[in-house]
Design a protein around this motif. Structure first.
Motif, short mmCIF file in Angstrom:
data_model
loop_
_atom_site.label_atom_id
_atom_site.label_comp_id
_atom_site.label_asym_id
_atom_site.label_seq_id
_atom_site.Cartn_x
_atom_site.Cartn_y
_atom_site.Cartn_z
N LEU A 295 1.36 7.43 107.60
CA LEU A 295 2.32 8.52 107.75
C LEU A 295 3.74 8.08 107.43
CD1 LEU A 295 0.77 10.09 110.95
CD2 LEU A 295 0.62 11.00 108.61
N ALA A 296 4.05 6.82 107.72
CA ALA A 296 5.38 6.29 107.36
C ALA A 296 5.55 6.30 105.84
CB ALA A 296 5.57 4.89 107.92
N THR A 297 4.50 5.97 105.11
CA THR A 297 4.56 6.02 103.65
C THR A 297 4.79 7.45 103.18
OG1 THR A 297 3.17 4.07 103.37
CG2 THR A 297 3.28 5.59 101.51
N MET A 298 4.05 8.40 103.77
CA MET A 298 4.25 9.80 103.40
C MET A 298 5.68 10.25 103.71
SD MET A 298 0.74 11.88 104.23
CE MET A 298 1.17 13.22 103.10
N GLN B 166 -0.46 9.81 93.63
CA GLN B 166 -0.53 8.55 92.87
C GLN B 166 -0.72 7.37 93.83
OE1 GLN B 166 -0.55 8.06 89.33
NE2 GLN B 166 -1.35 6.14 90.15
N TRP B 167 -0.01 7.37 94.94
CA TRP B 167 -0.18 6.33 95.95
C TRP B 167 -1.61 6.36 96.50
CZ3 TRP B 167 -0.83 7.14 101.36
CH2 TRP B 167 -0.87 5.95 102.10
N GLN C 140 -7.06 4.00 96.75
CA GLN C 140 -8.50 4.21 96.65
C GLN C 140 -9.16 3.47 95.49
OE1 GLN C 140 -8.69 5.06 99.81
NE2 GLN C 140 -10.62 5.84 99.06
N THR C 141 -8.40 3.09 94.49
CA THR C 141 -9.00 2.35 93.38
C THR C 141 -8.82 0.84 93.54
OG1 THR C 141 -6.99 2.70 92.06
CG2 THR C 141 -8.83 4.25 91.71
N ALA C 142 -8.22 0.41 94.64
CA ALA C 142 -8.05 -1.02 94.91
C ALA C 142 -9.40 -1.68 95.17
CB ALA C 142 -7.14 -1.22 96.12
N GLN D 105 -8.93 1.11 100.25
CA GLN D 105 -8.34 0.55 101.47
C GLN D 105 -8.14 1.61 102.54
OE1 GLN D 105 -7.34 -2.82 101.96
NE2 GLN D 105 -8.62 -3.09 100.18
N CYS D 106 -8.67 2.80 102.34
CA CYS D 106 -8.44 3.91 103.26
C CYS D 106 -9.47 3.91 104.38
CB CYS D 106 -8.50 5.23 102.49
SG CYS D 106 -8.27 6.68 103.54
N LEU D 107 -8.99 3.77 105.62
CA LEU D 107 -9.90 3.77 106.76
C LEU D 107 -10.51 5.15 107.00
CD1 LEU D 107 -8.35 1.47 109.50
CD2 LEU D 107 -10.22 0.99 107.94
#
Length: 198
Positions: A67-70, A90-91, A96-98, A104-106
């Protein structure tokens, strides 16, 4: 002393997130968490009364960073609302393509798994994703208000559009993990770009 304890707790959460995002929650044992964090068992139980309490804290910590990134993306007034919305996607795409499309999404990794295992973690997921929707709705509202997203392109409310977009991207993320190619996410990106006309 309190600062050091807080640092240790945060270190355990950060280290464990890397393990859990690769192995899943149920498959990650305490031994793996302790090894990754390089802390003794007593340190873990000093900060978390159980694995369930740890799981709840892990989800809270994950959503804090997300949420801090958003919030940083929303606050970037050098871009239009549509550009900020695309910056978020894009973020999301990059996350998700890492790791060879394992992401990396929980939320993507754990939603189905923990929703049946832990009510506390399910509630954290529900609360966290609701806050993501709030911010995505805000981005789309800004885009409508500044004219960077045409009202003609949106036949629904910003909230409904946020929900449908997030649902589509989550589905694309799951398929990206299954297929180990970014194709589904690339289709989600193309559809979002068409919708937002950016």
């Amino acid at each position: 002393m309190a600062i050091r304890e807080t640092d240790t707790r945060q270190h355990i959460l950060d280290a464990a997130q890397q393990v859990v995002v690769h192995s899943g929650y149920a498959a990650t044992g305490l031994t793996e968490i302790l090894k990754e964090a390089a802390v003794p068992k007593g340190s873990f139980y000093h900060h978390f009364s159980s694995k369930d309490a740890f799981g709840e804290a892990l989800m809270k910590n994950y959503f804090q960073g997300y949420l801090a990134t958003m919030d940083r993306i929303i606050a970037d007034t050098s871009k239009s609302g549509a550009e900020r919305t695309m910056a978020y996607w894009q973020w999301f795409y990059d996350v998700q393509t890492a790791d060879e499309c394992q992401g990396q999404c929980l939320v993507v990794k754990l939603a189905a798994e923990v929703s049946d295992l832990s009510e506390a973690m399910r509630l954290q997921l529900a609360e966290g994703t609701s806050q993501i929707m709030d911010r995505l709705e805000k981005l789309l509202t800004i885009a409508l208000e500044d004219g960077s997203l045409s009202g003609d392109a949106v036949t629904t409310t910003p909230r409904e559009l946020a929900l449908s977009q997030y649902d589509a991207w989550l589905g694309a993320s799951v398929m990206t993990k299954v297929q180990r190619t970014p194709d589904s996410l690339q289709r989600a990106m193309a559809g979002t770009r068409r919708l937002l006309k950016v």
